[in-house]
Design an enzyme around this catalytic site. Structure first.
Site, PDB file in Angstrom:
ATOM      1  N   ASP A 177       2.763  -1.044  -7.417  1.00 14.51           N
ATOM      2  CA  ASP A 177       1.493  -1.327  -6.746  1.00 14.51           C
ATOM      3  C   ASP A 177       0.416  -0.372  -7.225  1.00 14.51           C
ATOM      4  O   ASP A 177      -0.717  -0.754  -7.465  1.00 14.51           O
ATOM      5  CB  ASP A 177       1.654  -1.226  -5.224  1.00 14.51           C
ATOM      6  CG  ASP A 177       2.178   0.136  -4.784  1.00 14.51           C
ATOM      7  OD1 ASP A 177       2.857   0.798  -5.580  1.00 14.51           O
ATOM      8  OD2 ASP A 177       1.909   0.544  -3.636  1.00 14.51           O
ATOM      9  N   ASP A 232       1.667   8.229  -2.785  1.00 15.59           N
ATOM     10  CA  ASP A 232       3.106   8.305  -2.513  1.00 15.59           C
ATOM     11  C   ASP A 232       3.733   6.939  -2.242  1.00 15.59           C
ATOM     12  O   ASP A 232       4.339   6.731  -1.199  1.00 15.59           O
ATOM     13  CB  ASP A 232       3.353   9.267  -1.341  1.00 15.59           C
ATOM     14  CG  ASP A 232       2.464   8.952  -0.137  1.00 15.59           C
ATOM     15  OD1 ASP A 232       1.679   7.973  -0.220  1.00 15.59           O
ATOM     16  OD2 ASP A 232       2.541   9.671   0.866  1.00 15.59           O
ATOM     17  N   GLU A 233       3.534   6.005  -3.175  1.00 12.83           N
ATOM     18  CA  GLU A 233       4.186   4.689  -3.098  1.00 12.83           C
ATOM     19  C   GLU A 233       4.845   4.375  -4.435  1.00 12.83           C
ATOM     20  O   GLU A 233       6.032   4.495  -4.595  1.00 12.83           O
ATOM     21  CB  GLU A 233       3.176   3.604  -2.715  1.00 12.83           C
ATOM     22  CG  GLU A 233       2.725   3.726  -1.279  1.00 12.83           C
ATOM     23  CD  GLU A 233       2.333   2.393  -0.667  1.00 12.83           C
ATOM     24  OE1 GLU A 233       3.102   1.435  -0.724  1.00 12.83           O
ATOM     25  OE2 GLU A 233       1.209   2.335  -0.125  1.00 12.83           O
ATOM     26  N   ASP A 278       1.988  -7.869  -5.082  1.00  7.84           N
ATOM     27  CA  ASP A 278       1.093  -7.464  -6.159  1.00  7.84           C
ATOM     28  C   ASP A 278       1.562  -8.075  -7.475  1.00  7.84           C
ATOM     29  O   ASP A 278       0.772  -8.593  -8.260  1.00  7.84           O
ATOM     30  CB  ASP A 278       1.057  -5.934  -6.279  1.00  7.84           C
ATOM     31  CG  ASP A 278       0.802  -5.235  -4.948  1.00  7.84           C
ATOM     32  OD1 ASP A 278       1.399  -5.643  -3.936  1.00  7.84           O
ATOM     33  OD2 ASP A 278       0.013  -4.287  -4.920  1.00  7.84           O
ATOM     34  N   GLU A 329      -7.915  -1.058  -5.669  1.00  6.37           N
ATOM     35  CA  GLU A 329      -7.101  -1.728  -4.651  1.00  6.37           C
ATOM     36  C   GLU A 329      -7.968  -2.576  -3.716  1.00  6.37           C
ATOM     37  O   GLU A 329      -7.585  -3.650  -3.294  1.00  6.37           O
ATOM     38  CB  GLU A 329      -6.370  -0.659  -3.818  1.00  6.37           C
ATOM     39  CG  GLU A 329      -5.541  -1.188  -2.679  1.00  6.37           C
ATOM     40  CD  GLU A 329      -4.743  -0.093  -1.990  1.00  6.37           C
ATOM     41  OE1 GLU A 329      -5.174   1.081  -2.052  1.00  6.37           O
ATOM     42  OE2 GLU A 329      -3.694  -0.393  -1.407  1.00  6.37           O
ATOM     43  N   HIS A 368      -4.910  -0.398  -8.945  1.00 15.72           N
ATOM     44  CA  HIS A 368      -4.061  -1.388  -8.277  1.00 15.72           C
ATOM     45  C   HIS A 368      -4.382  -2.703  -8.968  1.00 15.72           C
ATOM     46  O   HIS A 368      -5.513  -3.142  -8.934  1.00 15.72           O
ATOM     47  CB  HIS A 368      -4.519  -1.485  -6.818  1.00 15.72           C
ATOM     48  CG  HIS A 368      -3.484  -1.215  -5.803  1.00 15.72           C
ATOM     49  ND1 HIS A 368      -3.042   0.047  -5.525  1.00 15.72           N
ATOM     50  CD2 HIS A 368      -2.818  -2.043  -4.956  1.00 15.72           C
ATOM     51  CE1 HIS A 368      -2.146  -0.024  -4.541  1.00 15.72           C
ATOM     52  NE2 HIS A 368      -1.984  -1.289  -4.194  1.00 15.72           N
TER      53      HIS A 368
HETATM   54  C1  BGC Z   1       0.715  -1.439  -1.270  1.00 20.08           C
HETATM   55  C2  BGC Z   1       0.274  -2.834  -1.585  1.00 20.08           C
HETATM   56  C3  BGC Z   1       1.326  -3.710  -1.002  1.00 20.08           C
HETATM   57  C4  BGC Z   1       1.151  -3.575   0.466  1.00 20.08           C
HETATM   58  C5  BGC Z   1       1.920  -4.498   1.308  1.00 20.08           C
HETATM   59  C6  BGC Z   1       0.583  -1.306   0.210  1.00 20.08           C
HETATM   60  O1  BGC Z   1       0.803  -0.050   0.676  1.00 20.08           O
HETATM   61  O2  BGC Z   1       0.046  -0.487  -1.977  1.00 20.08           O
HETATM   62  O3  BGC Z   1      -0.229  -3.077  -2.773  1.00 20.08           O
HETATM   63  O4  BGC Z   1       1.412  -4.987  -1.472  1.00 20.08           O
HETATM   64  O5  BGC Z   1       1.344  -2.252   0.872  1.00 20.08           O
HETATM   65  O6  BGC Z   1       1.249  -4.673   2.406  1.00 20.08           O
END
Ligand code: BGC
Length: 929
Positions: A498, A503-504, A511, A775, A796
């Site tokens: 994403d 921190d993901e 996505d 994003e 994003h």
């Molecule tokens: C991510 C998004 C993802 C979403 C889902 C987010 O935190 O960065 O791109 O699809 O969560 O709701």
């Protein structure tokens, strides 16, 4: 001259053999009516050039025809596969030959010989015949080598350090071994993988140029190993090897600071296979004889960066003379090996280098370097300080309103490099097991000058070949394309993530489904998605639920969401369309079916109105989040994707000739659409959510009765106009909005959306200096302030999904769905948006496709390239008068057939070749100048 690809083989064969071969082949060629300019090239096997670890039982081969002539079709091919490069060219030592096969397939042709065994090396070449009764010479010789196909092929044992405590976030262990090779080496291959991410060395040299190997998969079920030809790194006599392992995805921090997702202990599996010139084999494997120690990497984490203390380096540790008496013993571990698989997709490699654009002091007094591009990778420096001095480098995507370094949107990710100098001389450093998403670098603890001579950054991403190029006469649109491509580079780090900075950094499915079609235009993502989709199948729950992220590092409870989990059907279908790859449909078919099965299970009367859905994520919320004209009912969306996934499953069933399923799911689809209509659409075609996304999904997925579609499209246009031609869609509506507008004759409105520069729009971030896709539509608000830092990534890719429309509609390059993979191409350009020119190229499995148009004083020029063995339908827009091709009236050219006027457009069929069309354009609307 290209008869033998492998340089090693060439050398061995000796010049005389080569000359002889050349003469023989020429002689043979002449006898068979071989024109000099017709040949076969670009041989690939399983999407790779000369792969050295294939585990497909019947590997697939593809090649390209090379010719300048027009209208060239392959009519036959012949493949031969042998055990030796030189004898193959004489037709000897063959493993298999296809014979002369009548076929126009030059992509994904299956090996059909005897079962191949582990490590078997197969040399192959191909020749083809064409519709002009010509035959190519035999192609260059390429090869593939089989991987380790059985668990018993692994003699190596998993090894780990003996350090007891949970060391996640701590130092990276270094494993080392010395060994003696007492004969001359013919070939040596290293088979290697890790629990963690590894970097290996042999005799002081780095093995390969991959980063973050073995990549990220659903480790407990599928763990990739890498194979390297290390012949040149070894020597007769004493040798040494060493491997450093970082936490990586295996046990490093992930979402919510969870760690140890796959296990607590880092581990190494190492198998070096040496063949001496006398044919004798030797194995050097990971076992109890190895030693382990901690070194300079004190901690490494994708989110947090790396702490490197150069004083703790162990100079020469992968050389045989290094003294390792103080190193510790290792223990072996009985971890499973049944999950080992070869590496399918491209590995992560180092790419573009960026030098400082500006070094400056912020209003807050911080020293910051601007590298000019929001990139994903790391910094490299050569700096001089004093022993024990520490430099700290922080990474940020943006500066705030005042021009200060801004990191709040990274949430808990530290993105920090700490380096401790070991000497008073200049030291060179780059990180190892981490990557950062950044454009700006804050430097702390170093007062010397910083400039392009001593500091730079590198982008790291999966090594996908760039296949697409797109540009127009509008610089803002070109910057948008640049941003889309950089969004793809930065987020295709072994899995489609994403975002690459906070921190993901996970494989969010929503996505990925939004962006996959665009991704196929920019880069070769066939292997990348084939691999990731296997992880999707592996992590899919027993009830068919597709997790929010793949590999699934979130909770193991069954979870699924519309528009996210539908990647299970959308991505395989897209890869099939882009590459004509039926195998990916075969591979994913059960998963696709299981996903639709899950929805069935959770629906009543064909209506899916339960569960948690993200909805049209990050749609334009206006001043009021509940803004009725932009907020789309989540269950309506769920029902729309229910239908779409069912449709794609039917499509796949049809291709795979599963007649029963076609019938069964066609009936289901009928009911799902009926349920959609009765629940969400009034008899006059008004949707219960009157939003752009609502109409876009209903129209794009064919959910409305035919007689209500035109009016629904008009309602969509009205909605857009109510918003003063702004887009209000989120992740789910955005990929399709312009397509829907074009399909219903409103390309001018699609251009309005594309060209809009105020918020919300695609060009709004461009006007605000974006170098990647944001994003949110308003990551930086019109007043210069930021959106909520809890969710404000500047890299994003989802909104970059417009790229697909840019290629497919502006320049009009598309594949015919009935002949996918651009075997039959549709070139249907759509001028508009005050553009005076637009051009795109796409390297397909058949070769380069091009569509480039320009308008000058009402004269429309279109240049088209159709690669050999492909055909195209060309649709020339807005035609009034005579059309010339290369100066000739098109009606006089025998290679142009099927000329037919439909409305204002002229349709024609062409074979391969280069075409140059010119005619006067009929003025239409405000968009053509
Ligand atoms: C991510 C998004 C993802 C979403 C889902 C987010 O935190 O960065 O791109 O699809 O969560 O709701």
């Amino acid at each position: 001259m290209n008869y033998i690809a492998e340089t090693g083989a060439l050398k061995k064969a000796g010049l005389s053999i080569v000359i002889l071969l050349f003469i023989c082949c020429r002689g043979f060629a002449q006898a068979q009516n071989v024109p000099v300019n017709f040949r076969v090239d670009n041989l690939i096997c399983e999407y790779k050039i000369n792969p050295i670890a294939v585990d497909a039982a019947n590997p697939r081969m593809s090649w390209k025809l090379i010719t300048q002539d027009r209208n060239i079709q392959q009519t036959y091919y012949e493949i031969r596969v042998g055990t030796n490069a030189v004898s193959l060219t004489k037709g000897k030592d063959l493993i298999w030959t296809s014979g002369k096969v009548p076929s126009d397939e030059s992509a994904h042709v299956y090996y059909g010989g005897p079962m191949l065994t582990s490590r078997e090396k197969c040399y192959w070449q191909v020749r083809v015949w064409n519709n002009k009764n010509q035959v190519t010479p035999w192609s260059m010789v390429n090869f593939w080598k089989m991987g380790l196909l059985k668990q018993e092929d692994w003699s190596a044992k998993w090894i780990q350090d003996n350090y007891q405590s949970d060391t996640t976030g701590g130092p990276s262990p270094m494993f080392r071994k010395t060994f003696k090779l007492d004969r001359k080496i013919r070939a040596a291959h290293l088979y290697i993988t890790a629990h963690g991410v590894f970097e290996a060395q042999i005799n002081g040299k780095r093995v390969g140029n991959d980063y973050f190997a073995p990549g990220w998969t659903s480790y407990n079920k599928r763990l990739q190993y890498q194979v390297y030809d290390v012949t040149s790194l070894l020597r007769r006599g004493e040798n040494a090897t060493g491997v450093t392992i970082g936490d990586g995805w295996y046990r490093g921090y992930t979402y919510n600071r969870k760690k140890n997702v796959y296990g607590k202990k880092l581990a190494l599996l190492y198998q070096l296979e040496i063949v001496y010139t006398n044919g004798k084999r030797e194995l050097i494997t990971s076992d109890k004889s190895w030693k382990v120690a901690y070194g300079p990497i004190r901690s490494s984490s994708f989110f947090d960066g790396e702490v490197y203390d150069a004083r703790k380096e162990k100079s020469g540790w992968t050389e045989p003379l290094y003294k390792d008496a103080t190193w510790d013993t290792v223990k072996t571990d009985e971890s499973i090996k049944s999950n080992l698989i070869t590496t399918i997709g491209p590995t992560v490699k180092k790419h573009e280098k960026f030098l400082p654009l500006k070094v400056f002091t912020t209003p807050a007094g911080e020293k910051v370097i601007d590298f000019g591009q929001n990139l994903v990778g790391w910094v490299q420096f050569k700096l001089k300080a004093k022993t024990g001095d520490t430099i700290r480098l922080f990474h940020a995507e943006v500066l705030d309103q005042k021009g200060n370094f801004y990191t709040k949107n990274l949430r808990t990710a530290k993105q920090e490099i700490t380096y401790v100098f070991k000497s008073d001389s200049a030291e060179t450093y780059e990180p190892h097991f981490t990557f950062q998403g950044f454009r700006y670098l804050k430097v702390v603890g170093y007062s010397g000058p910083l400039d392009s001579t001593n500091i730079a950054t590198y982008a790291l991403y999966s090594d996908m070949a760039q296949t697409g190029k797109f540009s127009t006469s509008n610089p803002l649109v070109n910057q948008l394309q640049h941003n889309i491509q950089w969004g793809q580079k930065g987020n295709f780090i072994d899995v489609p993530t994403d975002c690459p900075q906070r921190d993901e950094r996970m494989g969010w499915t929503g996505d990925a489904q939004a962006f996959v079609r665009t991704a196929t235009f920019n880069m070769d993502v066939a292997g990348f998605f084939t691999k990731w989709l296997k992880d999707l199948s592996a992590d899919q729950h027993r009830d068919g639920a597709v997790p929010y992220v793949i590999p699934n590092v979130l909770d193991s409870v069954s979870s699924a969401a519309s528009g996210w989990s539908d990647v299970a059907t959308i991505a395989p279908w897209t890869i099939y369309l882009a590459y004509g790859d039926k195998q990916v449909l075969q591979q994913q078919y059960e998963s696709m079916k299981a996903w639709v099965g899950y929805i069935q299970l959770h629906s009543r009367n064909y209506l899916w109105d339960t569960g948690n859905h993200f909805g049209d994520w990050l749609f334009y919320a206006g001043t009021n989040y509940e803004d009725g004209a932009a907020l789309t009912d989540k269950n309506l969306i769920a029902q729309a994707f229910y239908a779409y996934s069912t449709q794609l499953l039917i499509n796949a069933a049809r291709i795979l000739k599963r007649g029963d399923d076609v019938q069964k799911y066609t009936q289901l689809l009928y009911n799902v659409k009926k349920a959609f209509q009765s629940e969400y659409v009034t008899p006059n075609g008004r949707m219960i959510s009157g939003t752009q996304t609502s109409y876009v999904l209903a129209l794009n997925f064919d959910l409305l009765p035919e007689n209500l579609r035109e009016s629904a499209a008009k309602r969509l246009v009205n909605n857009i106009q109510d918003y003063d031609e702004h887009i209000t869609t989120g992740f789910l509506g955005t990929p399709y909005i312009c397509h829907v507008l074009s399909r219903f004759g409103h390309t001018d409105i699609a251009y309005d959306l594309l060209m809009k520069e105020s918020y919300p729009s695609w060009l709004y971030p461009v006007k605000h200096g974006a170098t990647t896709i944001w994003e949110r539509w308003d990551g930086i608000k019109p007043d210069g302030s930021f959106e909520d830092p809890g969710m404000n990534s500047f890299n994003h890719y989802a909104y970059g999904a417009i790229g697909d429309w840019m290629y497919r509609v502006i320049t009009g390059i598309n594949t015919d769905e009935n002949s996918p993979g651009f075997h039959r191409i549709i070139i249907s350009p759509h001028p508009g948006g005050k553009l005076t020119s637009a051009q795109a190229e796409l390297e397909t499995l058949y070769g380069r496709v091009k569509s480039a148009w320009s308008i000058d004083n009402g004269i429309f020029t279109l240049d088209v390239i159709v690669p050999p063995n492909a055909t195209a339908e060309i649709v020339l827009p807005s035609v009034t008068d005579q059309i010339t091709e290369n100066g000739l009236d098109i009606n006089t050219e025998k290679e142009i057939t099927g000329i037919q006027k439909i409305g204002n457009d002229e349709h024609l069929n062409v074979g391969s070749g280069t075409y140059h069309f010119v005619y006067t354009l009929k003025t239409f609307g405000k968009h053509v100048n």
